[in-house]
Design a protein around this motif. Structure first.
Motif, PDB file in Angstrom:
ATOM      1  N   LEU A 114       6.665  18.103   4.718  1.00 56.84           N
ATOM      2  CA  LEU A 114       7.832  17.197   4.243  1.00 56.84           C
ATOM      3  C   LEU A 114       7.570  15.793   4.501  1.00 56.84           C
ATOM      4  CD1 LEU A 114      10.824  16.807   3.580  1.00 56.84           C
ATOM      5  CD2 LEU A 114      11.463  17.398   5.758  1.00 56.84           C
ATOM      6  N   GLN A 115       7.482  15.273   3.634  1.00 61.16           N
ATOM      7  CA  GLN A 115       7.700  13.699   3.706  1.00 61.16           C
ATOM      8  C   GLN A 115       9.012  13.020   3.359  1.00 61.16           C
ATOM      9  OE1 GLN A 115       4.580  11.313   1.464  1.00 61.16           O
ATOM     10  NE2 GLN A 115       5.743   9.538   1.493  1.00 61.16           N
ATOM     11  N   VAL A 116       9.464  12.089   4.102  1.00 55.49           N
ATOM     12  CA  VAL A 116      10.782  11.746   3.921  1.00 55.49           C
ATOM     13  C   VAL A 116      10.773  10.234   3.561  1.00 55.49           C
ATOM     14  CG1 VAL A 116      13.342  11.330   5.103  1.00 55.49           C
ATOM     15  CG2 VAL A 116      11.721  13.304   5.573  1.00 55.49           C
ATOM     16  N   GLY A 117      11.504   9.679   2.691  1.00 53.02           N
ATOM     17  CA  GLY A 117      11.516   8.641   2.116  1.00 53.02           C
ATOM     18  C   GLY A 117      11.984   7.379   2.793  1.00 53.02           C
ATOM     19  N   PHE A 118      11.478   6.718   3.790  1.00 51.40           N
ATOM     20  CA  PHE A 118      11.873   5.542   4.704  1.00 51.40           C
ATOM     21  C   PHE A 118      10.664   4.602   4.064  1.00 51.40           C
ATOM     22  CE2 PHE A 118      13.875   8.249   7.288  1.00 51.40           C
ATOM     23  CZ  PHE A 118      15.112   7.559   7.546  1.00 51.40           C
ATOM     24  N   MET A 119      10.884   3.884   2.859  1.00 49.76           N
ATOM     25  CA  MET A 119      10.230   3.047   2.099  1.00 49.76           C
ATOM     26  C   MET A 119       9.648   1.741   2.717  1.00 49.76           C
ATOM     27  SD  MET A 119      13.232   2.038   1.563  1.00 49.76           S
ATOM     28  CE  MET A 119      14.504   0.757   1.280  1.00 49.76           C
ATOM     29  N   ARG A 120      10.621   1.457   3.668  1.00 56.82           N
ATOM     30  CA  ARG A 120      10.263  -0.060   4.358  1.00 56.82           C
ATOM     31  C   ARG A 120       8.890  -0.033   5.219  1.00 56.82           C
ATOM     32  NH1 ARG A 120      15.712  -2.779   6.600  1.00 56.82           N
ATOM     33  NH2 ARG A 120      17.147  -2.003   4.711  1.00 56.82           N
ATOM     34  N   ARG A 121       8.292   1.206   5.737  1.00 60.13           N
ATOM     35  CA  ARG A 121       7.010   1.472   6.048  1.00 60.13           C
ATOM     36  C   ARG A 121       5.961   0.871   5.113  1.00 60.13           C
ATOM     37  NH1 ARG A 121       6.814   6.476   9.899  1.00 60.13           N
ATOM     38  NH2 ARG A 121       8.735   6.504  11.052  1.00 60.13           N
ATOM     39  N   PHE A 122       6.302   0.915   4.099  1.00 61.68           N
ATOM     40  CA  PHE A 122       5.305   0.555   2.937  1.00 61.68           C
ATOM     41  C   PHE A 122       5.432  -0.996   2.421  1.00 61.68           C
ATOM     42  CE2 PHE A 122       5.594   5.023   3.001  1.00 61.68           C
ATOM     43  CZ  PHE A 122       4.225   5.559   3.210  1.00 61.68           C
ATOM     44  N   ASP A 123       6.301  -1.738   2.951  1.00 62.68           N
ATOM     45  CA  ASP A 123       6.826  -3.216   2.641  1.00 62.68           C
ATOM     46  C   ASP A 123       5.872  -3.930   3.263  1.00 62.68           C
ATOM     47  OD1 ASP A 123       8.545  -5.294   1.237  1.00 62.68           O
ATOM     48  OD2 ASP A 123       8.317  -5.571   3.440  1.00 62.68           O
ATOM     49  N   ALA A 124       5.052  -4.958   2.525  1.00 62.01           N
ATOM     50  CA  ALA A 124       3.847  -5.844   3.030  1.00 62.01           C
ATOM     51  C   ALA A 124       4.274  -6.537   4.139  1.00 62.01           C
ATOM     52  CB  ALA A 124       3.442  -6.756   1.922  1.00 62.01           C
ATOM     53  N   GLY A 125       5.557  -7.175   4.163  1.00 63.19           N
ATOM     54  CA  GLY A 125       6.032  -7.909   5.486  1.00 63.19           C
ATOM     55  C   GLY A 125       6.622  -7.130   6.458  1.00 63.19           C
ATOM     56  N   TYR A 126       7.066  -6.227   6.453  1.00 64.31           N
ATOM     57  CA  TYR A 126       6.944  -5.027   7.742  1.00 64.31           C
ATOM     58  C   TYR A 126       5.794  -4.705   8.309  1.00 64.31           C
ATOM     59  CZ  TYR A 126      12.253  -5.043   6.839  1.00 64.31           C
ATOM     60  OH  TYR A 126      13.512  -5.331   6.840  1.00 64.31           O
ATOM     61  N   VAL A 171      20.227   3.189   9.186  1.00 59.05           N
ATOM     62  CA  VAL A 171      19.112   4.119   9.668  1.00 59.05           C
ATOM     63  C   VAL A 171      17.829   3.549   9.126  1.00 59.05           C
ATOM     64  CG1 VAL A 171      19.118   5.342   7.343  1.00 59.05           C
ATOM     65  CG2 VAL A 171      18.599   6.542   9.660  1.00 59.05           C
ATOM     66  N   HIS A 172      17.600   2.704   8.147  1.00 59.07           N
ATOM     67  CA  HIS A 172      16.329   2.073   7.651  1.00 59.07           C
ATOM     68  C   HIS A 172      15.991   1.164   8.622  1.00 59.07           C
ATOM     69  CE1 HIS A 172      15.724   3.943   3.756  1.00 59.07           C
ATOM     70  NE2 HIS A 172      16.970   3.589   3.578  1.00 59.07           N
ATOM     71  N   ASP A 173      16.906   0.333   9.229  1.00 63.04           N
ATOM     72  CA  ASP A 173      16.321  -0.785  10.109  1.00 63.04           C
ATOM     73  C   ASP A 173      16.034   0.259  11.725  1.00 63.04           C
ATOM     74  OD1 ASP A 173      17.740  -3.566   9.430  1.00 63.04           O
ATOM     75  OD2 ASP A 173      18.878  -1.879   8.470  1.00 63.04           O
ATOM     76  N   PHE A 174      16.996   1.082  12.049  1.00 59.53           N
ATOM     77  CA  PHE A 174      16.493   2.001  13.167  1.00 59.53           C
ATOM     78  C   PHE A 174      15.030   2.449  12.985  1.00 59.53           C
ATOM     79  CE2 PHE A 174      21.142   2.923  13.147  1.00 59.53           C
ATOM     80  CZ  PHE A 174      21.516   1.563  13.778  1.00 59.53           C
ATOM     81  N   ASP A 175      14.679   2.864  11.563  1.00 62.36           N
ATOM     82  CA  ASP A 175      13.427   3.553  11.548  1.00 62.36           C
ATOM     83  C   ASP A 175      12.237   2.108  11.728  1.00 62.36           C
ATOM     84  OD1 ASP A 175      11.099   5.310  10.696  1.00 62.36           O
ATOM     85  OD2 ASP A 175      11.000   4.128   9.105  1.00 62.36           O
ATOM     86  N   MET A 176      12.769   1.242  11.330  1.00 63.94           N
ATOM     87  CA  MET A 176      11.677   0.024  11.493  1.00 63.94           C
ATOM     88  C   MET A 176      11.499  -0.538  12.904  1.00 63.94           C
ATOM     89  SD  MET A 176      10.047  -0.858   8.868  1.00 63.94           S
ATOM     90  CE  MET A 176       9.575   0.757   8.679  1.00 63.94           C
ATOM     91  N   VAL A 177      12.747  -0.422  13.557  1.00 65.40           N
ATOM     92  CA  VAL A 177      12.611  -0.737  15.120  1.00 65.40           C
ATOM     93  C   VAL A 177      11.655   0.201  15.751  1.00 65.40           C
ATOM     94  CG1 VAL A 177      13.706  -0.841  17.235  1.00 65.40           C
ATOM     95  CG2 VAL A 177      14.869  -1.876  15.282  1.00 65.40           C
ATOM     96  N   ARG A 178      11.443   1.276  15.526  1.00 66.25           N
ATOM     97  CA  ARG A 178      10.486   2.151  16.145  1.00 66.25           C
ATOM     98  C   ARG A 178       9.291   2.027  15.819  1.00 66.25           C
ATOM     99  NH1 ARG A 178      10.506   6.951  14.822  1.00 66.25           N
ATOM    100  NH2 ARG A 178       9.513   7.654  16.871  1.00 66.25           N
ATOM    101  N   TRP A 179       8.949   1.998  14.233  1.00 65.21           N
ATOM    102  CA  TRP A 179       7.958   1.927  13.751  1.00 65.21           C
ATOM    103  C   TRP A 179       7.058   0.610  13.900  1.00 65.21           C
ATOM    104  CZ3 TRP A 179       5.673  -0.863   9.277  1.00 65.21           C
ATOM    105  CH2 TRP A 179       4.339   0.030   8.701  1.00 65.21           C
TER     106      TRP A 179
END
Length: 332
Positions: A114-126, A171-179
């Protein structure tokens, strides 16, 4: 390879077009609760429309992409993993935390993918921000600021099923904080305002939110969000360390105007998340195709998604109870 995509609304249509362009994706089968919508999209893309969601599973596919309404996610994930099919699912996994935990238990018991769609993990700037933090280029990280803001509220009918501003948006911001930081949130204090459109009050939701997060290394994070930033869509992350500070999401399309003399004016502001993160959405689907083919790792499995959801749950509990909430209070 045959990929079945379920849900051909706004995000589903985007995913379908991306997969249709992908050289390795193979045949694309589309299904929707409204078959006519799937058929119309299939005609535009030259794909195949299934007469029902059930047909996706009976016709035989190699993987499933779930982009339908939230209420259908948990059932469809379970159905796919029981058939041994890899799944890409837009967040959230389920409508609530208990449902999410139940899905993850089944996926893990069956050895499902199962892959979940947290797309910011693939954004160049992040991604650059993450590399700078992890390399030590910023020095000891002490402050993080995140922001996500929509240019206009979603339809009123969406709000009661959205999960609220923290679960649906921040929730996208929270994912980015961890990642990005590599650290876990240990405690939150959150609040919010429903002073905007009446539909938010009617749904028991808020249109503007602010939260302070404390990480396990004592880094402090502020996370803010709003449904009512009329200037345009805004998603940013600022990271301050003892040596330097950087910002992801700050460019000539960021919808904020400087009041300083000689400042460069904003160009055409981002209109929404699909435009802002279009390359990231394509990249996460490319990662899913590589995952199916055994050519790459899972970039965001269900447990990764659960971590971000638990922070959102803690924020909602904090907002309602008006107190700090430790992440240990949220089931995992």
């Amino acid at each position: 390879m045959r990929i079945g995509l379920i849900g051909t609304g706004r995000i589903g249509s985007f995913h379908a077009a991306a997969l249709n362009r992908h050289r390795e994706a193979g045949a694309l089968l589309l299904a929707d609760a409204e078959p006519a919508r799937a058929s119309a999209l299939a005609d535009r893309l030259g794909a195949t429309a299934a007469p029902s969601v059930d047909a996706i599973f009976t016709w035989g596919v190699d993987a499933v992409v779930i982009s339908c309404t939230t209420t259908g996610h948990a059932e469809l994930i379970g159905r796919a993993v029981r058939m041994g099919l890899p799944v890409f699912c837009e967040k959230p996994i389920a409508a609530d935390l208990d449902g999410t935990l139940a899905v993850l238990r089944e996926v893990e018991a069956l050895g499902g993918v199962l892959q979940v769609g947290f797309m910011r993990r693939f954004d160049a700037g992040y991604r650059v921000a993450r590399e700078l933090v992890r390399s030590g280029a910023l020095g000891r990280l002490h402050t993080v600021r995140t922001m996500t803001a929509d240019p206009a509220p979603p339809p009123a009918a969406y709000l009661p099923t959205s999960g609220g501003l923290y679960r649906d948006c921040l929730v996208h911001d929270f994912d980015m904080v961890r990642w990005v930081t590599g650290h876990e949130v240990s405690e939150v204090y959150a609040t919010g305002s429903d002073a905007g459109p009446p539909a938010f009050r009617a749904a028991g939701d808020i249109d503007t939110a602010a939260a302070v997060l404390v990480l396990d290394d004592k880094t402090l994070v502020t996370a803010t969000g709003s449904r009512c930033i009329g200037a345009g869509y805004d998603a940013r992350m600022e990271l301050a360390g003892e040596h330097d500070q950087v910002s992801a999401g700050l460019d000539d399309r960021t919808p904020i105007t400087s009041t300083e003399r000689g400042a460069v004016p904003v160009g055409k502001p981002w209109t929404g998340f699909l435009e802002r993160f279009a390359p990231a959405y394509e990249a996460e689907l490319d990662a899913f195709v590589r995952l199916i083919r055994g050519e790459g790792p899972n970039p965001c499995d269900g447990r990764e998604a659960l971590h971000a959801l638990r922070v959102a749950e803690a924020c909602e509990l904090s907002r309602r109870s008006r107190r700090p909430v430790a992440l240990a209070e949220v089931p995992c």
